[in-house]
Design a protein around this motif. Structure first.
Motif, short mmCIF file in Angstrom:
data_model
loop_
_atom_site.label_atom_id
_atom_site.label_comp_id
_atom_site.label_asym_id
_atom_site.label_seq_id
_atom_site.Cartn_x
_atom_site.Cartn_y
_atom_site.Cartn_z
N ILE A 19 26.61 35.39 38.80
CA ILE A 19 26.91 35.02 38.73
C ILE A 19 28.23 34.15 39.99
O ILE A 19 27.16 32.51 41.01
N PHE A 20 29.08 34.66 40.11
CA PHE A 20 29.05 34.60 41.40
C PHE A 20 29.11 34.73 43.05
O PHE A 20 29.27 35.59 42.92
N VAL A 45 41.00 34.71 48.01
CA VAL A 45 41.60 35.69 48.21
C VAL A 45 43.60 35.88 47.05
O VAL A 45 43.71 34.91 46.76
N GLU A 46 43.08 36.85 46.25
CA GLU A 46 43.88 37.66 45.43
C GLU A 46 45.49 38.08 45.74
O GLU A 46 45.66 37.89 46.43
N SER A 47 46.27 37.67 44.89
CA SER A 47 47.23 38.48 44.84
C SER A 47 48.61 38.27 43.49
O SER A 47 47.31 37.89 42.37
N GLY A 48 49.03 39.21 43.02
CA GLY A 48 49.81 39.38 42.13
C GLY A 48 49.86 40.90 41.37
O GLY A 48 50.79 40.93 40.47
N GLY A 107 36.10 32.96 38.40
CA GLY A 107 36.11 34.30 37.04
C GLY A 107 36.78 35.39 37.77
O GLY A 107 37.30 35.58 38.98
N TRP A 108 37.83 36.48 36.27
CA TRP A 108 38.12 37.31 37.11
C TRP A 108 37.93 38.65 36.09
O TRP A 108 37.55 38.59 35.19
N TYR A 158 41.69 44.57 40.40
CA TYR A 158 41.28 42.96 39.83
C TYR A 158 40.59 42.21 40.32
O TYR A 158 41.18 41.94 42.04
N TYR A 159 39.21 41.47 40.53
CA TYR A 159 38.47 41.09 41.66
C TYR A 159 38.75 39.07 41.10
O TYR A 159 38.18 39.39 39.55
N CYS A 160 38.98 38.38 42.34
CA CYS A 160 39.04 36.78 41.67
C CYS A 160 37.72 36.85 42.51
O CYS A 160 36.70 36.79 42.95
N ALA A 161 36.50 35.92 41.72
CA ALA A 161 35.08 35.21 41.86
C ALA A 161 34.90 33.37 41.92
O ALA A 161 35.69 33.40 40.93
#
Length: 125
Positions: free
Chosen positions: A111-112, A4-7, A34-35, A92-95
């Motif tokens: 990779i993610f 879960v991303e935030s900000g 990774g971002w 923007y996505y986080c994995a």
């Protein structure tokens, strides 16, 4: 594993934001994170990755402006973004994935395995 991303927010050029990525449901310290920016399903740019052993990678366009860090006690990775410019506007996505064990592994989407839903960053005056 869940991510879960935030900000994300609207910020003026030259401003700063800190994105957070919480990775839950697994052994966080074993996961590289990774971002990426760009829409899911389209060509995404790997902007920064941090390996399970804490080493970091940055794409050239963000070097000196963005800093990635991890807090294993909070299962969280942060992306501090300074001197933001309009060209940084994007989703923007986080994995997370255990395969990103060192920075010798490329910081690329394939990779993610586990991805968050994304957070929007808009840089505009």
């Amino acid at each position: 594993v869940d991510v879960v991303e935030s900000g994300g927010a609207l910020v003026q050029p030259g401003g700063s934001l800190r994105l957070s990525c919480v990775v839950s449901g697994g052994t966080f310290r074993d996961h590289g994170v990774g971002w990426f920016r760009g829409s899911l399903g389209s060509r995404q740019e790997g902007i920064s990755c941090i390996s399970a052993d804490g080493k970091s990678y940055y794409t050239e366009s963000v070097k000196g402006r963005f800093t990635i860090s991890r807090d294993n006690a909070k299962d969280t990775v942060y992306l501090q973004m300074n001197n933001l410019q309009p060209e940084d506007t994007d989703g923007y996505y986080c994995a997370a994935d255990v395969r990103y064990s060192t920075t010798e592994v490329p910081c690329v989407p394939k990779i993610f395995e586990t991805w968050g839903q994304g957070t929007q960053v808009t840089v505009s005056s």
